[in-house]
Design a protein around this motif. Structure first.
Motif, PDB file in Angstrom:
ATOM      1  N   PHE A   2       0.840  -1.195   0.000  1.00 58.96           N
ATOM      2  CA  PHE A   2       0.000   0.000   0.000  1.00 58.96           C
ATOM      3  C   PHE A   2       0.877   1.247   0.000  1.00 58.96           C
ATOM      4  CE2 PHE A   2      -2.393  -3.337   2.185  1.00 58.96           C
ATOM      5  CZ  PHE A   2      -3.559  -3.346   1.432  1.00 58.96           C
ATOM      6  N   ASN A   3       0.646   2.144  -0.954  1.00 56.38           N
ATOM      7  CA  ASN A   3       1.364   3.419  -1.041  1.00 56.38           C
ATOM      8  C   ASN A   3       0.472   4.543  -0.519  1.00 56.38           C
ATOM      9  OD1 ASN A   3       3.508   2.124  -2.211  1.00 56.38           O
ATOM     10  ND2 ASN A   3       2.994   2.711  -4.301  1.00 56.38           N
ATOM     11  N   THR A   4       1.011   5.352   0.397  1.00 58.24           N
ATOM     12  CA  THR A   4       0.298   6.499   0.940  1.00 58.24           C
ATOM     13  C   THR A   4       1.106   7.759   0.664  1.00 58.24           C
ATOM     14  OG1 THR A   4      -0.638   5.142   2.724  1.00 58.24           O
ATOM     15  CG2 THR A   4      -0.704   7.540   3.014  1.00 58.24           C
ATOM     16  N   THR A   5       0.560   8.680  -0.142  1.00 65.27           N
ATOM     17  CA  THR A   5       1.266   9.906  -0.507  1.00 65.27           C
ATOM     18  C   THR A   5       1.253  10.875   0.670  1.00 65.27           C
ATOM     19  OG1 THR A   5       0.612   9.638  -2.813  1.00 65.27           O
ATOM     20  CG2 THR A   5       1.363  11.825  -2.129  1.00 65.27           C
ATOM     21  N   THR A   6       2.433  11.394   1.039  1.00 67.88           N
ATOM     22  CA  THR A   6       2.544  12.354   2.143  1.00 67.88           C
ATOM     23  C   THR A   6       2.907  13.755   1.665  1.00 67.88           C
ATOM     24  OG1 THR A   6       4.850  11.673   2.470  1.00 67.88           O
ATOM     25  CG2 THR A   6       3.160  10.555   3.807  1.00 67.88           C
ATOM     26  N   PHE A   7       3.346  13.885   0.402  1.00 63.86           N
ATOM     27  CA  PHE A   7       3.670  15.205  -0.138  1.00 63.86           C
ATOM     28  C   PHE A   7       3.671  15.126  -1.664  1.00 63.86           C
ATOM     29  CE2 PHE A   7       6.763  18.224  -1.889  1.00 63.86           C
ATOM     30  CZ  PHE A   7       6.286  19.431  -1.368  1.00 63.86           C
ATOM     31  N   GLY A   8       3.133  16.164  -2.307  1.00 62.63           N
ATOM     32  CA  GLY A   8       3.209  16.272  -3.751  1.00 62.63           C
ATOM     33  C   GLY A   8       2.222  15.382  -4.480  1.00 62.63           C
ATOM     34  N   ASP A   9       2.601  14.962  -5.685  1.00 55.72           N
ATOM     35  CA  ASP A   9       1.720  14.195  -6.556  1.00 55.72           C
ATOM     36  C   ASP A   9       1.390  12.830  -5.953  1.00 55.72           C
ATOM     37  OD1 ASP A   9       1.924  16.282  -8.332  1.00 55.72           O
ATOM     38  OD2 ASP A   9       3.597  15.360  -9.436  1.00 55.72           O
ATOM     39  N   ASP A  10       0.127  12.392  -6.189  1.00 54.35           N
ATOM     40  CA  ASP A  10      -0.324  11.084  -5.723  1.00 54.35           C
ATOM     41  C   ASP A  10       0.370   9.993  -6.533  1.00 54.35           C
ATOM     42  OD1 ASP A  10      -1.606   8.979  -4.616  1.00 54.35           O
ATOM     43  OD2 ASP A  10      -3.553   9.352  -5.544  1.00 54.35           O
ATOM     44  N   VAL A  11       1.074   9.094  -5.851  1.00 51.04           N
ATOM     45  CA  VAL A  11       1.829   8.053  -6.555  1.00 51.04           C
ATOM     46  C   VAL A  11       1.000   6.784  -6.764  1.00 51.04           C
ATOM     47  CG1 VAL A  11       4.045   8.899  -5.736  1.00 51.04           C
ATOM     48  CG2 VAL A  11       2.825   7.191  -4.395  1.00 51.04           C
ATOM     49  N   GLY A  12      -0.057   6.580  -5.963  1.00 47.64           N
ATOM     50  CA  GLY A  12      -0.889   5.379  -6.133  1.00 47.64           C
ATOM     51  C   GLY A  12      -0.047   4.116  -6.045  1.00 47.64           C
ATOM     52  N   GLY A  13      -0.384   3.120  -6.865  1.00 50.82           N
ATOM     53  CA  GLY A  13       0.462   1.948  -7.003  1.00 50.82           C
ATOM     54  C   GLY A  13       0.238   0.857  -5.991  1.00 50.82           C
ATOM     55  N   ASN A  14      -0.966   0.721  -5.368  1.00 51.68           N
ATOM     56  CA  ASN A  14      -1.233  -0.403  -4.485  1.00 51.68           C
ATOM     57  C   ASN A  14      -1.213  -1.710  -5.285  1.00 51.68           C
ATOM     58  OD1 ASN A  14      -1.564   1.458  -2.446  1.00 51.68           O
ATOM     59  ND2 ASN A  14      -3.809   1.428  -2.516  1.00 51.68           N
ATOM     60  N   GLN A  15      -0.633  -2.748  -4.687  1.00 50.12           N
ATOM     61  CA  GLN A  15      -0.462  -4.008  -5.409  1.00 50.12           C
ATOM     62  C   GLN A  15      -0.629  -5.207  -4.485  1.00 50.12           C
ATOM     63  OE1 GLN A  15       3.524  -2.866  -6.951  1.00 50.12           O
ATOM     64  NE2 GLN A  15       2.719  -3.322  -8.994  1.00 50.12           N
ATOM     65  N   GLN A  16      -0.868  -6.365  -5.075  1.00 50.67           N
ATOM     66  CA  GLN A  16      -0.908  -7.641  -4.371  1.00 50.67           C
ATOM     67  C   GLN A  16      -0.113  -8.672  -5.177  1.00 50.67           C
ATOM     68  OE1 GLN A  16      -5.069  -8.607  -4.100  1.00 50.67           O
ATOM     69  NE2 GLN A  16      -5.335  -7.538  -2.137  1.00 50.67           N
ATOM     70  N   THR A  17       0.495  -9.625  -4.489  1.00 53.13           N
ATOM     71  CA  THR A  17       1.181 -10.726  -5.177  1.00 53.13           C
ATOM     72  C   THR A  17       0.857 -12.044  -4.479  1.00 53.13           C
ATOM     73  OG1 THR A  17       3.215 -10.649  -3.853  1.00 53.13           O
ATOM     74  CG2 THR A  17       3.107  -9.209  -5.781  1.00 53.13           C
ATOM     75  N   ASP A  18       0.863 -13.106  -5.263  1.00 57.49           N
ATOM     76  CA  ASP A  18       0.730 -14.469  -4.739  1.00 57.49           C
ATOM     77  C   ASP A  18       1.827 -15.324  -5.364  1.00 57.49           C
ATOM     78  OD1 ASP A  18      -1.473 -14.308  -3.005  1.00 57.49           O
ATOM     79  OD2 ASP A  18      -2.863 -14.336  -4.700  1.00 57.49           O
ATOM     80  N   THR A  19       2.451 -16.143  -4.530  1.00 60.75           N
ATOM     81  CA  THR A  19       3.485 -17.061  -5.003  1.00 60.75           C
ATOM     82  C   THR A  19       3.181 -18.467  -4.507  1.00 60.75           C
ATOM     83  OG1 THR A  19       5.183 -15.332  -4.974  1.00 60.75           O
ATOM     84  CG2 THR A  19       5.943 -17.604  -5.010  1.00 60.75           C
ATOM     85  N   ASN A  20       3.198 -19.412  -5.415  1.00 59.11           N
ATOM     86  CA  ASN A  20       3.080 -20.828  -5.058  1.00 59.11           C
ATOM     87  C   ASN A  20       4.316 -21.534  -5.606  1.00 59.11           C
ATOM     88  OD1 ASN A  20       2.279 -23.383  -4.326  1.00 59.11           O
ATOM     89  ND2 ASN A  20       0.767 -23.597  -5.957  1.00 59.11           N
ATOM     90  N   PHE A  21       5.237 -21.847  -4.707  1.00 61.96           N
ATOM     91  CA  PHE A  21       6.524 -22.428  -5.094  1.00 61.96           C
ATOM     92  C   PHE A  21       6.611 -23.860  -4.586  1.00 61.96           C
ATOM     93  CE2 PHE A  21      10.903 -23.504  -4.073  1.00 61.96           C
ATOM     94  CZ  PHE A  21      11.573 -23.173  -5.231  1.00 61.96           C
ATOM     95  N   GLN A  22       7.038 -24.779  -5.451  1.00 65.62           N
ATOM     96  CA  GLN A  22       7.210 -26.174  -5.059  1.00 65.62           C
ATOM     97  C   GLN A  22       8.466 -26.736  -5.711  1.00 65.62           C
ATOM     98  OE1 GLN A  22       3.535 -28.179  -6.100  1.00 65.62           O
ATOM     99  NE2 GLN A  22       2.650 -27.718  -4.103  1.00 65.62           N
ATOM    100  N   GLN A  23       9.305 -27.365  -4.887  1.00 68.15           N
ATOM    101  CA  GLN A  23      10.546 -27.944  -5.391  1.00 68.15           C
ATOM    102  C   GLN A  23      10.687 -29.366  -4.867  1.00 68.15           C
ATOM    103  OE1 GLN A  23      14.102 -25.656  -4.725  1.00 68.15           O
ATOM    104  NE2 GLN A  23      15.472 -27.371  -5.128  1.00 68.15           N
ATOM    105  N   ALA A  24      10.885 -30.310  -5.776  1.00 70.64           N
ATOM    106  CA  ALA A  24      11.097 -31.712  -5.416  1.00 70.64           C
ATOM    107  C   ALA A  24      12.434 -32.168  -6.005  1.00 70.64           C
ATOM    108  CB  ALA A  24       9.963 -32.584  -5.929  1.00 70.64           C
TER     109      ALA A  24
END
Length: 774
Positions: A386-408
């Motif tokens: 989550f990005n929260t702008t504290t000064f100047g232009d709004d940067v936005g850019g909230n993101q989510q990621t999911d990782t499913n890793f399997q190693q045999a």
């Protein structure tokens, strides 16, 4: 009866074994004394097979044999024939009174030297209380572990990590799996800078083999350890062993919680557009972990043993972080924002192993060994940014990621050792390794009030590698001189595929890896060793996977599916000598590496993207010295110094990467024994700055302090440790190019630990690791 001997030097030989189990007793003390004066004249230590050889210039002597936990035996009667005395098999009986008291006599860690490796026997180093295997490795001569957990050997990465001589899910650097192994569980660490052809050719810098403890005393033995610390570092560990004539049942289990805070700073400067992005923040890696090992040795008879073992580890991670960003242009501050992360992950890991060992009747060292190993590592990870702008232009850019890793991974191995004569030994074998990995990764951007999958950053990466190997070695060993030569062939078949975009890459290659080792014993106090080996470093999944973590989306690390393996020729000459109460060894070495893998940074829109590339060659010539000095019983001084000069040659995308530099590190430690069974231990380290292909890495110094108090007649030990006393252990990297500059800084801070360990039955406090070793 004592037969008359000539005035020439008399050679005395023998072999020491346990009277009950008939097993060899290695590293026992053999003293040669003068019968007339009743004074000791000379002494040696039995080798790992219980054998010894000592020389006498007097004919009227006695031999005294001693080892902790056994009754001392004195031999006064013998036959001298042709200036030789063969004492044959010497049987030692357990001293039950000594075992009941369990007097802890082991001291700080020490190093032993063998033909093709050094063995670092992990002692009761106080500052390692509650520490992980990574922190123990950082105390091993020649080994460095940086603040990010990256392991290097003599200043070079590309190290192969083994557990009990085999690949293991617990040795996976990328998954932080070594963090589930604590110092209490480790018996010794083998440092193999020039491995023979018997070992995997993987690892251009060499091999580190972590040997875990496994009880050998009959009956029920065990120990328990409790640790706590600041920042949070709490754990409990239990080790149990039950040994009978036919079975040896062993288990270790532990659980704990730790919080690993890290302060960081980064700076990206665009020299063309005069813009800068700075960030300052703190991240945590909070882990709850569990570890269980269970296994048994079944002795079918004296010549056949089956071992079945398994390990299960489980981690639950919580990784909160907060970073403050500032964006500047030539007019000043343009905007500021805070990027917060919430990450949760679960990491199951398990492995199972079946070994069959057959010894032949003609010789104990005539062995056939078959082993099969399966292991699995998984990671189910979800992150929110989550990005929260504290000064100047709004940067936005909230993101989510999911990782499913399997190693045999699956390993099938067959080894055969045959001492053809007393001087000649043949080793041969084969191995087949399968690595099968899948990594599903999805990124979602917050658009118009909902999270939408970013197809450019989302993909499913599959990695499949098979390596078939054959090897053979021949050793010829005399009393003062020995030589070992070998050849290994490895056939590699690698396939990677990006499922979503239907991009694939296949590599198939066959390589030969020769090895040569020799040693010469000049005198009892001076020996020489020399060795050569050829090694390979195959790119890992994370080197090849082109998708990346977006934790800091202005500093991105990504992989390269076209990456080729590194090849290294390694040469080494080592001298081992004793001067009075000091023991030292010094090495001169040279490594020449082709297709060197370097992370190359490029700069786009104030974003630094780091990608591994094959960039030319590297020749490194170095000198290493380490030693130990104990002028009195209560004071011990240890030291390690490593220096190497390197020359880089290479070109990438028309940019020349020719330069030279030097890198060195040193460690100085002392242990002081005080009254009331209190010990103090202080260790200082320094790692120099050095040049990289695009910049340089800063040097730093740090110190550790430990205090120990033995109680309950040595069955219990209390330890207090302070790691990084001055909070000076840092990671500071600079990149300087014509059009951009970057800077990154990371620091873990000071760690305080308090530990208690208690041994029961015939067990010992877990901070002690002396005693019998096979």
């Amino acid at each position: 009866m004592v037969a008359s001997a000539q005035n020439s030097e008399i050679e005395i030989t023998g072999n020491l074994v346990d009277k009950e189990s008939n097993e060899a007793i290695g590293y026992a003390t053999i003293v040669l004394g003068n019968k007339k004066t009743n004074q000791a004249v000379d002494g040696v230590i039995t080798d790992e097979n219980g054998s010894f050889k000592i020389y006498s210039t007097i004919s009227d002597f006695y031999i005294e044999v001693s080892f902790m936990g056994y009754k001392t035996k004195t031999i006064t009667e013998y036959n001298v024939e042709d200036s030789k005395v063969n004492l044959g098999t010497i049987l030692l009986s357990l001293d039950s009174q000594t075992l009941d008291e369990v007097i802890v006599t082991g001291e700080i860690s020490k190093t032993e030297f063998k033909l093709d490796k050094r063995v670092f026997n992990v002692g009761r180093d106080i500052s390692s209380t509650g520490a992980s295997a990574l922190e123990v490795l950082n105390n091993v001569p020649s080994v460095n572990v940086n603040i990010e957990g990256q392991i290097s050997l003599r200043g070079s990465t590309g190290v192969q990590i083994l557990i009990d001589g085999k690949p293991s899910v617990l040795a996976d650097e990328e998954s932080n799996a070594l963090g589930t192994i604590t110092a209490d569980m480790i018996e010794s660490i083998e440092v193999i800078t020039n491995p023979s052809a018997k070992y995997d050719a993987e690892g251009t810098s060499g091999i580190l083999n972590i040997i875990l403890k496994k009880g050998e005393k009959k009956g029920l033995n065990g120990s328990i350890s409790l640790n706590t610390g600041i920042p949070d570092n709490h754990s409990i560990g239990v080790s149990l062993n039950r040994r009978t004539e036919k079975f040896n049942l062993f288990t270790q289990f532990g659980a704990g919680y730790r919080s690993l805070p890290r302060d960081s700073e980064t700076s990206n400067r665009d020299l063309t557009n005069a813009t800068t992005v700075n960030s300052v923040g703190t991240s945590f890696r909070n882990e709850t972990f569990y570890n269980l090992t269970l296994g048994t040795d079944y002795h079918i008879n004296k010549l056949n043993v089956i071992t079945l073992s398994g390990n299960f580890a489980y981690e639950v991670e919580d990784q909160p972080s907060s970073n403050d960003f500032d964006f500047f242009d030539e007019t000043g501050l343009v905007s500021s924002w805070t990027r917060k992360e919430n990450t949760e992950a679960t990491n199951p890991k398990w492995q199972y192993e079946l070994n069959y060992k057959k010894q032949f009747k003609n010789k104990k060292e005539h062995i056939l060994l078959f082993s099969t190993l399966g292991k699995f590592f998984g990671k189910d990870l979800s992150s929110e940014f989550f990005n929260t702008t504290t000064f100047g232009d709004d940067v936005g850019g909230n993101q989510q990621t999911d990782t499913n890793f399997q190693q045999a991974d699956y390993t099938f191995k067959l080894d055969y050792t045959n001492p053809l004569t007393d001087k000649v030994t043949l080793e041969t074998g084969a191995q087949y390794v399968i690595n099968d990995v899948g990594n599903e990764y999805e990124v979602r951007d917050f658009i118009d009030g909902v999270f939408v999958a970013n197809e450019d950053l989302t993909n499913d990466f599959e990695y499949n590698q098979k390596v078939l190997a054959f090897y053979g070695t021949t050793g010829y060993e005399l009393d003062t001189w020995g030589v070992k030569i070998g050849m290994r062939a490895e056939i590699t078949d690698l396939t990677t595929e990006l499922i979503n975009t239907n991009e694939s890459n296949s590599q198939n290659y066959t390589n030969f890896f020769p090895s040569f080792h020799t040693s010469y014993k000049v005198s009892e106090n001076f020996s020489l060793q020399a060795g050569y080996s050829k090694r390979i470093y195959r790119p890992r999944l994370f080197d090849l996977n082109p998708f990346f973590n977006i934790r800091n989306n202005f500093n991105i690390r990504t992989g390269n599916p076209d990456l080729q393996p590194e090849f290294t020729d390694s040469y080494e000459l080592t001298s081992i000598f004793k001067i009075g109460k000091a023991s030292m060894n010094a090495s001169i070495y040279h490594r020449y590496t082709k297709e060197v893998i370097e992370r190359i940074s490029r700069f786009e829109d104030n974003v630094t993207i780091s990608t591994p590339q094959n960039v030319g060659t590297n020749g490194a010539t170095g000198f290493e010295m380490n030693g130990k000095y104990s002028p009195v019983k209560w004071f011990t001084l240890t030291g390690d110094f490593n220096f190497n000069y390197f020359e880089r040659e290479g070109i990438f995308e028309e940019q020349l990467f020719d330069f030279s530099g030097e890198r060195w590190s040193t460690e100085l430690g002392t242990k002081i024994g005080l009254p009331a069974e209190i010990d103090i231990e202080i260790t200082g380290n320094y790692e120099s700055d050095y040049n990289t292909v695009q910049g340089d890495v800063a040097g730093f110094a740090f110190a550790d302090i430990g205090v120990r108090k033995k109680i309950l007649k040595g069955k219990a030990v209390i330890n207090l440790g302070i790691r990084d006393v001055f909070e000076s252990r840092i990671s500071e990297n600079f990149t300087q190019q014509d059009d951009f500059e970057t800077f990154s800084f990371n620091q873990r801070g000071r760690f305080l630990t308090l530990g208690f360990s208690y041994g029961f039955g015939k067990g010992e406090a877990m901070t002690y690791s002396g005693g019998r070793r096979r």
